[in-house]
Motif scaffolding. Sequence first.
Motif, PDB file in Angstrom:
ATOM      1  N   ILE A 145      23.798  72.788  39.852  1.00 56.59           N
ATOM      2  CA  ILE A 145      24.275  73.982  40.536  1.00 56.59           C
ATOM      3  C   ILE A 145      25.357  73.604  41.545  1.00 56.59           C
ATOM      4  O   ILE A 145      25.434  72.460  41.996  1.00 56.59           O
ATOM      5  N   VAL A 146      26.176  74.590  41.889  1.00 53.56           N
ATOM      6  CA  VAL A 146      27.267  74.370  42.833  1.00 53.56           C
ATOM      7  C   VAL A 146      27.344  75.568  43.772  1.00 53.56           C
ATOM      8  O   VAL A 146      26.966  76.692  43.400  1.00 53.56           O
ATOM      9  N   ARG A 147      27.792  75.339  44.986  1.00 53.89           N
ATOM     10  CA  ARG A 147      28.027  76.456  45.897  1.00 53.89           C
ATOM     11  C   ARG A 147      29.122  77.335  45.318  1.00 53.89           C
ATOM     12  O   ARG A 147      30.162  76.843  44.879  1.00 53.89           O
ATOM     13  N   THR A 148      28.902  78.636  45.303  1.00 55.68           N
ATOM     14  CA  THR A 148      29.873  79.571  44.736  1.00 55.68           C
ATOM     15  C   THR A 148      31.223  79.455  45.439  1.00 55.68           C
ATOM     16  O   THR A 148      32.277  79.507  44.790  1.00 55.68           O
ATOM     17  N   GLU A 149      31.192  79.285  46.737  1.00 55.93           N
ATOM     18  CA  GLU A 149      32.436  79.151  47.503  1.00 55.93           C
ATOM     19  C   GLU A 149      33.207  77.912  47.083  1.00 55.93           C
ATOM     20  O   GLU A 149      34.439  77.946  46.931  1.00 55.93           O
ATOM     21  N   PHE A 150      32.495  76.813  46.844  1.00 56.08           N
ATOM     22  CA  PHE A 150      33.147  75.576  46.417  1.00 56.08           C
ATOM     23  C   PHE A 150      33.737  75.748  45.014  1.00 56.08           C
ATOM     24  O   PHE A 150      34.854  75.284  44.737  1.00 56.08           O
ATOM     25  N   LEU A 151      33.013  76.422  44.145  1.00 49.55           N
ATOM     26  CA  LEU A 151      33.507  76.693  42.791  1.00 49.55           C
ATOM     27  C   LEU A 151      34.773  77.530  42.835  1.00 49.55           C
ATOM     28  O   LEU A 151      35.731  77.265  42.095  1.00 49.55           O
ATOM     29  N   ARG A 152      34.787  78.519  43.713  1.00 47.33           N
ATOM     30  CA  ARG A 152      35.955  79.391  43.823  1.00 47.33           C
ATOM     31  C   ARG A 152      37.165  78.649  44.395  1.00 47.33           C
ATOM     32  O   ARG A 152      38.282  78.809  43.912  1.00 47.33           O
ATOM     33  N   ASP A 153      36.919  77.824  45.412  1.00 46.25           N
ATOM     34  CA  ASP A 153      38.030  77.157  46.096  1.00 46.25           C
ATOM     35  C   ASP A 153      38.519  75.900  45.399  1.00 46.25           C
ATOM     36  O   ASP A 153      39.690  75.524  45.536  1.00 46.25           O
ATOM     37  N   HIS A 154      37.624  75.245  44.643  1.00 54.30           N
ATOM     38  CA  HIS A 154      37.980  73.950  44.045  1.00 54.30           C
ATOM     39  C   HIS A 154      37.537  73.839  42.583  1.00 54.30           C
ATOM     40  O   HIS A 154      36.800  72.929  42.206  1.00 54.30           O
ATOM     41  N   PRO A 155      38.010  74.753  41.720  1.00 58.29           N
ATOM     42  CA  PRO A 155      37.596  74.703  40.318  1.00 58.29           C
ATOM     43  C   PRO A 155      37.991  73.402  39.623  1.00 58.29           C
ATOM     44  O   PRO A 155      37.279  72.926  38.737  1.00 58.29           O
ATOM     45  N   GLN A 156      39.134  72.811  40.034  1.00 55.34           N
ATOM     46  CA  GLN A 156      39.558  71.545  39.418  1.00 55.34           C
ATOM     47  C   GLN A 156      38.541  70.447  39.687  1.00 55.34           C
ATOM     48  O   GLN A 156      38.257  69.615  38.818  1.00 55.34           O
ATOM     49  N   THR A 157      38.003  70.446  40.893  1.00 55.46           N
ATOM     50  CA  THR A 157      37.019  69.425  41.262  1.00 55.46           C
ATOM     51  C   THR A 157      35.717  69.624  40.490  1.00 55.46           C
ATOM     52  O   THR A 157      35.098  68.661  40.027  1.00 55.46           O
ATOM     53  N   VAL A 158      35.294  70.880  40.351  1.00 56.76           N
ATOM     54  CA  VAL A 158      34.078  71.178  39.593  1.00 56.76           C
ATOM     55  C   VAL A 158      34.265  70.804  38.128  1.00 56.76           C
ATOM     56  O   VAL A 158      33.358  70.234  37.499  1.00 56.76           O
ATOM     57  N   GLU A 159      35.434  71.075  37.592  1.00 55.62           N
ATOM     58  CA  GLU A 159      35.716  70.700  36.204  1.00 55.62           C
ATOM     59  C   GLU A 159      35.660  69.180  36.041  1.00 55.62           C
ATOM     60  O   GLU A 159      35.124  68.665  35.055  1.00 55.62           O
ATOM     61  N   ALA A 160      36.175  68.454  37.011  1.00 56.73           N
ATOM     62  CA  ALA A 160      36.133  66.989  36.963  1.00 56.73           C
ATOM     63  C   ALA A 160      34.687  66.489  37.008  1.00 56.73           C
ATOM     64  O   ALA A 160      34.317  65.548  36.294  1.00 56.73           O
ATOM     65  N   LEU A 161      33.869  67.117  37.851  1.00 56.16           N
ATOM     66  CA  LEU A 161      32.456  66.757  37.923  1.00 56.16           C
ATOM     67  C   LEU A 161      31.780  66.970  36.570  1.00 56.16           C
ATOM     68  O   LEU A 161      30.990  66.127  36.111  1.00 56.16           O
ATOM     69  N   LEU A 162      32.093  68.070  35.920  1.00 61.39           N
ATOM     70  CA  LEU A 162      31.508  68.376  34.617  1.00 61.39           C
ATOM     71  C   LEU A 162      31.997  67.410  33.544  1.00 61.39           C
ATOM     72  O   LEU A 162      31.225  67.021  32.652  1.00 61.39           O
ATOM     73  N   LYS A 163      33.253  66.999  33.630  1.00 61.64           N
ATOM     74  CA  LYS A 163      33.743  65.967  32.701  1.00 61.64           C
ATOM     75  C   LYS A 163      32.944  64.679  32.874  1.00 61.64           C
ATOM     76  O   LYS A 163      32.581  64.014  31.904  1.00 61.64           O
ATOM     77  N   GLY A 164      32.669  64.346  34.138  1.00 63.36           N
ATOM     78  CA  GLY A 164      31.868  63.161  34.416  1.00 63.36           C
ATOM     79  C   GLY A 164      30.455  63.295  33.891  1.00 63.36           C
ATOM     80  O   GLY A 164      29.873  62.328  33.372  1.00 63.36           O
ATOM     81  N   LEU A 165      29.872  64.493  33.995  1.00 68.53           N
ATOM     82  CA  LEU A 165      28.517  64.717  33.503  1.00 68.53           C
ATOM     83  C   LEU A 165      28.453  64.611  31.981  1.00 68.53           C
ATOM     84  O   LEU A 165      27.529  63.995  31.435  1.00 68.53           O
ATOM     85  N   VAL A 166      29.418  65.192  31.302  1.00 70.74           N
ATOM     86  CA  VAL A 166      29.459  65.087  29.841  1.00 70.74           C
ATOM     87  C   VAL A 166      29.609  63.620  29.426  1.00 70.74           C
ATOM     88  O   VAL A 166      28.934  63.143  28.503  1.00 70.74           O
TER      89      VAL A 166
END
Length: 342
Positions: free
Chosen positions: A221-242
């Motif tokens: 899970i991620v903070r909604t505010e962080f997802l909204r402000d930093h989608p590139q970072t969340v996408e990078a985290l998900l690339k790392g998880l995959v």
Amino acid sequence: MTACSRADSGGSAATSSAPVQGTPATELRLGYFPNVTHAAALVGVDKGLFAKELGDTKLTTQTFNAGPEAVNALLGSSLDATFIGSGPAINAYAKSKGEAIRVISGATSGGAQFVVKPEINSAADLKGKVITTPQLGNTQDVALKKWLSDQKLTVGTGPDQVNVTNTENAQALDLFKKGDVAGAWVPEPWSSRLVLDAGAKVLLDEKTLWDGGKFPTTVLIVRTEFLRDHPQTVEALLKGLVASTDYATGNKADAKKVVNESLKKLTGKALGDPVLDRAFEGIELTVDPLAKTFPQLAKDAVTAGVSKEAADVKGIADFTLLNKVLSAAGKPSVDAAGLDKK
């Protein structure tokens, strides 16, 4: 014990709802637990797979014993994202009236068991006994109390009731060895440690309660505010998880070694090979959060007496970025089961 299915059926595919603007974060504060059920997180951190994808974004990590304390950190904005049990994820969403967090990926299916003293053979044998779970309101706590309710047993200190306590996993092992508790509903590797190191037996594997034996033990899970402000970072985290999930499933021997070394570093004690092997046999690493189970999980919290009413989980899922990453890797998308829309 008679098994029963608790999973809802069907569901619609995820639709795009994640933000496309924003900037990379300077820091990502990530939480996870020192459990085998968090193997993808342990591997991703140790092998540098998250850091590699995050690039210039600094990765800061923090570990927790159970979900509720991780939720408090997230809701207090001292954490940006965390691997966590499905129960506390739903609770965080409900507690914030659907505002604070989004489930953005799965991590692990399975890997939780109800283990007890050898002389306990049925639900009726639990009357007057002390049973422990990792923390009040955590995923295993809800699962135990829901199951006890199904068995027509009540939680309490009376001779015909089951006394449910909450104890950190390592302490639960010690209490079981001393005879202070008669059983525990715990995630891996603790169920395996109780069985192989302390002589417990499995009264119930939680897999038997779900269609196909699949249920979300760990999600991201991620903070909604962080997802909204930093989608590139969340996408990078998900690339790392995959990448971490692919590595762990394709290199099981090394993944076990990495996880064991991480557990030793975080808890001060490594697992014996039999415990490690048994723990890994009980889990499936998958980025699919099995969203179709969430409505039932929300109802279970009510049955367990943890929540007064079932949380409305519509809107809890946002798999836009995950499915983008999966598509780029030539992998099938995951289904939001309609939970990506409020």
